[in-house]
Design a protein around this motif. Structure first.
Motif, PDB file in Angstrom:
ATOM      1  N   LEU A 147       0.848  -1.189   0.000  1.00 42.42           N
ATOM      2  CA  LEU A 147       0.000   0.000   0.000  1.00 42.42           C
ATOM      3  C   LEU A 147       0.883   1.237   0.000  1.00 42.42           C
ATOM      4  CD1 LEU A 147      -3.167   0.235   0.034  1.00 42.42           C
ATOM      5  CD2 LEU A 147      -2.193  -2.030   0.327  1.00 42.42           C
ATOM      6  N   SER A 148       0.925   1.884  -1.147  1.00 43.24           N
ATOM      7  CA  SER A 148       1.770   3.054  -1.345  1.00 43.24           C
ATOM      8  C   SER A 148       0.887   4.303  -1.332  1.00 43.24           C
ATOM      9  CB  SER A 148       2.538   2.920  -2.669  1.00 43.24           C
ATOM     10  OG  SER A 148       3.400   4.013  -2.867  1.00 43.24           O
ATOM     11  N   SER A 149       1.299   5.334  -2.048  1.00 40.69           N
ATOM     12  CA  SER A 149       0.536   6.574  -2.142  1.00 40.69           C
ATOM     13  C   SER A 149       1.044   7.373  -3.321  1.00 40.69           C
ATOM     14  CB  SER A 149       0.695   7.397  -0.864  1.00 40.69           C
ATOM     15  OG  SER A 149       0.147   8.695  -1.045  1.00 40.69           O
ATOM     16  N   VAL A 150       0.149   8.119  -3.948  1.00 34.08           N
ATOM     17  CA  VAL A 150       0.584   9.016  -5.019  1.00 34.08           C
ATOM     18  C   VAL A 150       1.560  10.058  -4.474  1.00 34.08           C
ATOM     19  CG1 VAL A 150      -1.270  10.723  -4.750  1.00 34.08           C
ATOM     20  CG2 VAL A 150      -0.271  10.316  -7.026  1.00 34.08           C
ATOM     21  N   ALA A 208      10.600   5.500  -1.193  1.00 33.31           N
ATOM     22  CA  ALA A 208      11.512   4.401  -0.881  1.00 33.31           C
ATOM     23  C   ALA A 208      10.788   3.063  -0.969  1.00 33.31           C
ATOM     24  CB  ALA A 208      12.107   4.593   0.512  1.00 33.31           C
ATOM     25  N   GLN A 209       9.548   3.016  -0.481  1.00 31.23           N
ATOM     26  CA  GLN A 209       8.769   1.781  -0.569  1.00 31.23           C
ATOM     27  C   GLN A 209       8.522   1.391  -2.028  1.00 31.23           C
ATOM     28  OE1 GLN A 209       4.550   1.685  -0.213  1.00 31.23           O
ATOM     29  NE2 GLN A 209       4.608   0.165   1.425  1.00 31.23           N
ATOM     30  N   ALA A 269       2.743  -1.991  -6.315  1.00 31.60           N
ATOM     31  CA  ALA A 269       2.612  -0.781  -5.499  1.00 31.60           C
ATOM     32  C   ALA A 269       1.222  -0.218  -5.782  1.00 31.60           C
ATOM     33  CB  ALA A 269       3.685   0.241  -5.868  1.00 31.60           C
ATOM     34  N   LEU A 270       0.435   0.020  -4.738  1.00 30.34           N
ATOM     35  CA  LEU A 270      -0.964   0.411  -4.922  1.00 30.34           C
ATOM     36  C   LEU A 270      -1.281   1.698  -4.171  1.00 30.34           C
ATOM     37  CD1 LEU A 270      -2.649  -3.091  -4.458  1.00 30.34           C
ATOM     38  CD2 LEU A 270      -2.124  -1.927  -6.609  1.00 30.34           C
ATOM     39  N   HIS A 271      -1.884   2.647  -4.887  1.00 37.13           N
ATOM     40  CA  HIS A 271      -2.363   3.888  -4.282  1.00 37.13           C
ATOM     41  C   HIS A 271      -3.852   3.727  -3.997  1.00 37.13           C
ATOM     42  CE1 HIS A 271      -3.449   7.984  -3.542  1.00 37.13           C
ATOM     43  NE2 HIS A 271      -4.028   8.160  -4.705  1.00 37.13           N
ATOM     44  N   PRO A 272      -4.270   3.817  -2.725  1.00 36.45           N
ATOM     45  CA  PRO A 272      -5.665   3.541  -2.391  1.00 36.45           C
ATOM     46  C   PRO A 272      -6.630   4.687  -2.655  1.00 36.45           C
ATOM     47  CG  PRO A 272      -4.447   4.062  -0.413  1.00 36.45           C
ATOM     48  CD  PRO A 272      -3.438   4.042  -1.534  1.00 36.45           C
ATOM     49  N   GLY A 273      -6.118   5.826  -3.125  1.00 32.35           N
ATOM     50  CA  GLY A 273      -6.962   7.009  -3.252  1.00 32.35           C
ATOM     51  C   GLY A 273      -6.953   7.800  -1.954  1.00 32.35           C
ATOM     52  N   TRP A 274      -7.734   8.889  -1.951  1.00 30.26           N
ATOM     53  CA  TRP A 274      -7.858   9.701  -0.734  1.00 30.26           C
ATOM     54  C   TRP A 274      -9.032   9.132   0.048  1.00 30.26           C
ATOM     55  CZ3 TRP A 274      -9.585  15.527  -0.467  1.00 30.26           C
ATOM     56  CH2 TRP A 274      -9.377  15.995   0.850  1.00 30.26           C
TER      57      TRP A 274
END
Length: 244
Positions: A148-151, A172-173, A193-198
Motif C-alpha cells: 500500500l503506497s501513495s501518489v 523508498a517503498q 505498489a498500490l495507491h488507495p486514493g484519498w
C-alpha cells in the motif's frame, strides 16, 4: 459452470482499523483465510469480534512492522496458523502531519522510513519462503505482494512540499516494490505498489473522497486482475497506472 476459486491464504498488516480492517472484512466475505496483525491485538476490538464470527478463518497476531524483534517473533509464529501465503498486503504505515520545511525532525523521518519502507521490505524478505510459487501445470498462480503506497510517493507527481517524511518513505517503498518484483519474478510472484486514493480513514481524514470499503473493492479488483507481467508496477485503486 466453473468451480469456485480456492480460498486464499492472506496476511494483512495494520489491520485494526481503516483500510486494513476493510481488507480483512472483504477477504473474509469472499471465503478467504486471513491472518490480521495489529501492534496491540488486545485493543483491536473490531478484529477480535470478527475472529469470533469467523472461527478458524481469521487469526489475529501481534506485529509492529518497524520493530525487528516483533517481526522475528511474528515470522516464527505465522506457520502455526498458516501453511503458506497466497496474498500479502503490506498495509501498516504511519503519517506524521503538520510538517513544515525547516522543522522536519529526524525522529519523524526515521519512524516513517522504518514503518513505511524498511519494515515492509524486511517483512516481505523474511516471509519470502512462505509465499506460494506459481504452479502453471496445476493451474495455480504465484502469490501476490500488495504494497500500500501513495501518489504522494510519486516523484513525477510532486507539486509542493507536502508531508515530506511520508512522501520520502513511500518513494523508498516504491523502489522496494520494484526490487522485490525483480527478485521474486522467477517464482511467478507478483509484487504491486498500490495507491488507495484519498480515503476516509484516521490518516486520510473525514473530508476524503472515498470510503475504505470503496477503496478496498477497487484495490482487490486490481489485485485479482494482476499478472506476473504487471509485477513491479504502480497502480491506483481504479486500475490506472501511476508515474514513478
Amino acid at each position: 459452470m466453473s468451480p469456485a476459486p480456492a480460498p486464499r491464504r492472506c496476511l494483512v498488516t495494520g489491520a485494526n482499523r481503516g483500510l486494513g480492517l476493510a481488507f480483512v472484512r472483504q477477504l473474509l466475505a469472499r471465503g478467504d483465510h486471513v491472518v490480521a496483525t495489529a501492534r496491540h491485538p488486545g485493543k483491536a476490538t473490531a478484529l477480535n469480534t470478527l475472529a469470533g464470527e469467523y472461527p478458524g478463518r481469521l487469526h489475529v497476531l501481534p506485529l509492529d512492522v518497524a520493530d525487528p524483534k516483533s517481526r522475528t517473533a511474528f515470522v516464527r509464529e505465522l506457520p502455526l496458523v498458516a501453511d503458506g501465503l497466497d496474498l500479502l498486503i503490506n498495509n501498516a504505515g504511519v503519517l506524521h502531519s503538520g510538517e513544515r520545511f525547516g522543522q522536519v525532525p529526524m525522529a519523524q523521518l526515521d519512524d516513517s522510513l522504518r514503518s513505511n519502507a524498511t519494515g515492509p521490505f524486511l517483512l516481505t524478505q523474511a516471509l519470502a519462503p512462505q509465499l506460494a510459487d506459481a504452479r502453471p501445470e496445476q493451474g495455480r498462480r504465484g502469490a501476490i505482494v500488495a504494497n500500500l503506497s501513495s501518489v504522494l510517493g510519486s516523484i513525477a507527481s510532486v507539486d509542493g512540499f507536502h508531508t515530506p517524511s511520508y512522501a520520502i518513505s513511500k518513494a523508498a517503498q516504491n523502489m522496494a516494490t520494484a526490487l522485490l518484483a525483480q527478485v521474486l519474478a522467477e517464482r511467478g510472484i507478483t509484487v504491486l505498489a498500490l495507491h488507495p486514493g484519498w480515503v476516509q480513514t484516521e490518516m486520510g481524514g473525514s473530508g476524503a473522497q472515498i470510503t475504505p470499503q470503496q477503496s478496498v473493492q477497487g484495490l482487490l479488483r486490481v489485485i485479482d486482475n494482476a499478472t506476473v507481467a504487471d509485477s513491479g508496477r504502480f497502480w491506483d485503486w481504479q486500475g490506472q497506472s501511476l508515474p514513478w
